[in-house]
Write a protein that holds these residues in place. Structure first.
Motif, PDB file in Angstrom:
ATOM      1  N   ASP A 141       1.350   6.747   9.140  1.00 24.49           N
ATOM      2  CA  ASP A 141       1.544   8.020   8.453  1.00 24.49           C
ATOM      3  C   ASP A 141       0.238   8.799   8.351  1.00 24.49           C
ATOM      4  OD1 ASP A 141       4.217   7.413   8.118  1.00 24.49           O
ATOM      5  OD2 ASP A 141       3.933   6.601   6.093  1.00 24.49           O
ATOM      6  N   MET A 142      -0.861   8.095   8.092  1.00 22.24           N
ATOM      7  CA  MET A 142      -2.160   8.747   7.955  1.00 22.24           C
ATOM      8  C   MET A 142      -2.614   9.356   9.276  1.00 22.24           C
ATOM      9  SD  MET A 142      -4.254   9.617   5.852  1.00 22.24           S
ATOM     10  CE  MET A 142      -5.649   9.359   4.858  1.00 22.24           C
ATOM     11  N   SER A 143      -2.429   8.627  10.367  1.00 24.05           N
ATOM     12  CA  SER A 143      -2.835   9.157  11.671  1.00 24.05           C
ATOM     13  C   SER A 143      -1.973  10.350  12.055  1.00 24.05           C
ATOM     14  CB  SER A 143      -2.750   8.078  12.740  1.00 24.05           C
ATOM     15  OG  SER A 143      -1.413   7.670  12.930  1.00 24.05           O
ATOM     16  N   GLN A 144      -0.696  10.289  11.722  1.00 24.35           N
ATOM     17  CA  GLN A 144       0.191  11.429  12.002  1.00 24.35           C
ATOM     18  C   GLN A 144      -0.235  12.647  11.181  1.00 24.35           C
ATOM     19  OE1 GLN A 144       4.285  10.681  11.087  1.00 24.35           O
ATOM     20  NE2 GLN A 144       5.000  12.542  12.059  1.00 24.35           N
TER      21      GLN A 144
ATOM     22  N   PRO B  90       0.836  -1.211   0.000  1.00 24.26           N
ATOM     23  CA  PRO B  90       0.000   0.000   0.000  1.00 24.26           C
ATOM     24  C   PRO B  90       0.869   1.258   0.000  1.00 24.26           C
ATOM     25  CG  PRO B  90      -0.033  -1.035   2.159  1.00 24.26           C
ATOM     26  CD  PRO B  90       0.706  -1.968   1.234  1.00 24.26           C
ATOM     27  N   MET B  91       0.342   2.307  -0.596  1.00 25.55           N
ATOM     28  CA  MET B  91       1.107   3.539  -0.741  1.00 25.55           C
ATOM     29  C   MET B  91       1.411   4.195   0.607  1.00 25.55           C
ATOM     30  SD  MET B  91       2.056   3.961  -3.642  1.00 25.55           S
ATOM     31  CE  MET B  91       1.893   4.500  -5.274  1.00 25.55           C
ATOM     32  N   GLY B  92       0.423   4.328   1.455  1.00 24.13           N
ATOM     33  CA  GLY B  92       0.637   4.992   2.728  1.00 24.13           C
ATOM     34  C   GLY B  92       0.358   4.054   3.887  1.00 24.13           C
TER      35      GLY B  92
END
Length: 126
Positions: free
Chosen positions: A71-74, A65-67
């Protein structure tokens, strides 16, 4: 000593003792498997000879997966902090605009009057 006897039997003792082999020995003591690699005109270069990615590694990389969730939560926490920082600045800019509209001595145009009422309603509701 047993090795020497083997070469004596075939009459190759002198060749074995000289150390001739397929490798070519250079002045600095390094060996080479063939003579083409070290010639300046050859098309092979040591600097750009990185090994290409294998088939399985390429497929695994394509499925990744890309992210990451981390990272998304940050990113989301950073975005909420940024929004909290921008909210007071937006209110200050609206107050300044309202101050300039109130401070005008001339009669206000229709759109300026509508903007003034809208800003008053927004700032009073907050």
């Amino acid at each position: 000593m047993a090795r020497d006897v083997k070469w004596v039997r075939y009459g190759l003792r002198d060749i074995a003792s000289k150390g001739s082999s397929k490798r070519r020995k250079f002045e600095d003591g390094s060996h080479s498997a063939c003579s083409e690699e070290n010639e300046p005109d050859s098309g092979v270069s040591d600097e750009g000879s990185t090994r290409p990615m294998g088939v399985k590694a390429a497929k695994a990389r394509g499925k990744k997966p890309m992210g990451d969730a981390k990272d998304m939560s940050q990113f989301q926490t950073t975005w909420t902090i940024k929004q909290q920082d921008l909210a007071p600045k937006e209110n200050i800019s609206k107050m300044r605009l309202l101050d300039t509209l109130i401070a005008k001595q001339d009669p206000l145009a229709d759109y300026e009057e509508a903007l003034k009422k809208k800003l008053i309603n927004e700032l009073m509701s907050n």
